[in-house]
Scaffold this active site. Sequence first.
Site, PDB file in Angstrom:
ATOM      1  N   ARG A   1       1.407   4.234  -2.909  1.00  0.00           N
ATOM      2  CA  ARG A   1       1.374   5.752  -2.770  1.00  0.00           C
ATOM      3  C   ARG A   1       2.595   6.452  -3.063  1.00  0.00           C
ATOM      4  O   ARG A   1       2.209   7.787  -3.199  1.00  0.00           O
ATOM      5  CB  ARG A   1       0.681   5.745  -1.289  1.00  0.00           C
ATOM      6  CG  ARG A   1      -0.877   5.114  -1.106  1.00  0.00           C
ATOM      7  CD  ARG A   1      -1.180   4.938   0.277  1.00  0.00           C
ATOM      8  NE  ARG A   1      -2.540   4.512   0.202  1.00  0.00           N
ATOM      9  CZ  ARG A   1      -3.193   3.523   0.035  1.00  0.00           C
ATOM     10  NH1 ARG A   1      -2.478   2.326  -0.232  1.00  0.00           N
ATOM     11  NH2 ARG A   1      -4.577   3.518   0.112  1.00  0.00           N
TER      12      ARG A   1
ATOM     13  N   ASP B   1      -6.452  -8.142   4.702  1.00  0.00           N
ATOM     14  CA  ASP B   1      -5.720  -9.124   3.753  1.00  0.00           C
ATOM     15  C   ASP B   1      -5.016 -10.348   4.436  1.00  0.00           C
ATOM     16  O   ASP B   1      -4.301 -11.400   3.982  1.00  0.00           O
ATOM     17  CB  ASP B   1      -4.538  -8.171   2.993  1.00  0.00           C
ATOM     18  CG  ASP B   1      -4.969  -7.154   2.160  1.00  0.00           C
ATOM     19  OD1 ASP B   1      -6.219  -7.397   1.570  1.00  0.00           O
ATOM     20  OD2 ASP B   1      -4.474  -6.067   1.810  1.00  0.00           O
TER      21      ASP B   1
ATOM     22  N   SER C   1       0.761  -1.206  -0.088  1.00  0.00           N
ATOM     23  CA  SER C   1      -0.055   0.124  -0.200  1.00  0.00           C
ATOM     24  C   SER C   1       0.896   1.178   0.068  1.00  0.00           C
ATOM     25  O   SER C   1       0.526   2.252  -0.597  1.00  0.00           O
ATOM     26  CB  SER C   1      -0.879   0.128   1.101  1.00  0.00           C
ATOM     27  OG  SER C   1      -1.654  -1.106   1.147  1.00  0.00           O
TER      28      SER C   1
END
Length: 429
Positions: free
Chosen positions: A27, A315, A23
């Site tokens: 980003r 997840d 993640s």
Amino acid sequence: MVKKLLPIQTCLTGKVTVPGDKSISHRAIIFGALSKGRTTITHFLDGEDCLRTIHAFEALGVTIRQEGQQVIIDSQGADNFIEPTQPIYLGNSGTTARLLLGVLAGLPFHIALYGDESLTRRPMDRVVQPLKQMGAQIDGRENSKYLPISVRGGALQSIAFIPPVKSAQVKSAVLLAGLFGNGNTTVIESTKTRDHTENMIKAFSGNISVQDNSISVPSNQQLIGTTLAVPGDISSAAFFLVAAAMVPNSKVTIEDVGLNPTRTGVIDVLQQMGASIEVVEERYIGGEAVGSITISSSTLHGIEISGEVIPRMIDEIPIVALLATQATGTTIIRDAEELRYKETDRIQTIIDTLTKLGATVEATTDGMIISGESTLSGAQVEAFGDHRIGMMIAVASLITEEEVTLVDPECINISYPTFFEDLSQLITS
Ligand code: S3P
């Protein structure tokens, strides 16, 4: 390809550093591209999904140089992006698709996006709907629910938005679009989801205000390039946490792992199940908590997993489901319907896989019921192209009575290209 996986004869010991957080890596590329100046990223996740994000911003004309885990971005910000001449391929990456849609909504271009078979089945309307509300023209298959999608973006209207799903991707897409708005864009979450976008706006010298579950971002900000070290991915570390928790006599330390509280649900749940875990050397790097986790094998018991912890471990549910097959008693997972919209319908693929390996697991609409103390047996099992199911199978094979044959082990490259090397480094000879 298939991979033969042998049960472990010994235990797991030692130290390992897992690759960079997926993640955060996505980003870092997005905000590096939106910023003026140079951004240097270290410990970047060199996995297929994050490479899709790099390629998408290269298609927008941004100069990105990658040498393994180091990435250097030289950008002059979104004003200097160019209109790509070709549709952009997003592979398997839901995060690239959703976050990129948020950026493209604000650009004065016409851009088409498409993905692989799995991504083409995943819902995009959750981001398309608020982005259309902000004024972007978006058209996709089945009333813009699915890829392929084309975007004609431009100046946007700032909005206040309450996402109907608990999703950091939806929140992030709206906040990214908010940078191209005409005022403050606010997202109000019912349950807090991972907040890496918020942290990263600050790391790139931007303004963002966070009050409880309400996040506001002003438009027309000049983000400035920076230097970022990506913490190890707790979602990757989770496979070794579970392996060490369930293989007798194991003790493993995972160093420099991201410990952002919006991601540490797996640690809380493992502790509740009776795992012996110690977290040390906690510190902050680029606004993200980082530390080392040591876990030793112990007797585990089933629990109920539901509510606010679910988005904090969404997840990790496949690997925790495997652990639950080895605990005493029953584990019930609720409030996790979002699992149905991941790379596969993970409620179904967890159940199909664990059942094939000899466990007793029952699906519910929003989760599953897992019976403990199962003896797992060898079988030929498919990962269904889902990296987290592939790694769950590999960890399960450590304790099966016979050999496991994993079909399609390559899908693990999506988030953890060095998974098998790192796992074998922990297996005591
Ligand atoms: C992610 C958010 C989560 C997670 C995904 C990565 C992100 O998805 O499952 O792997 O980087 O924002 P949702 O936002 O759809 O829950």
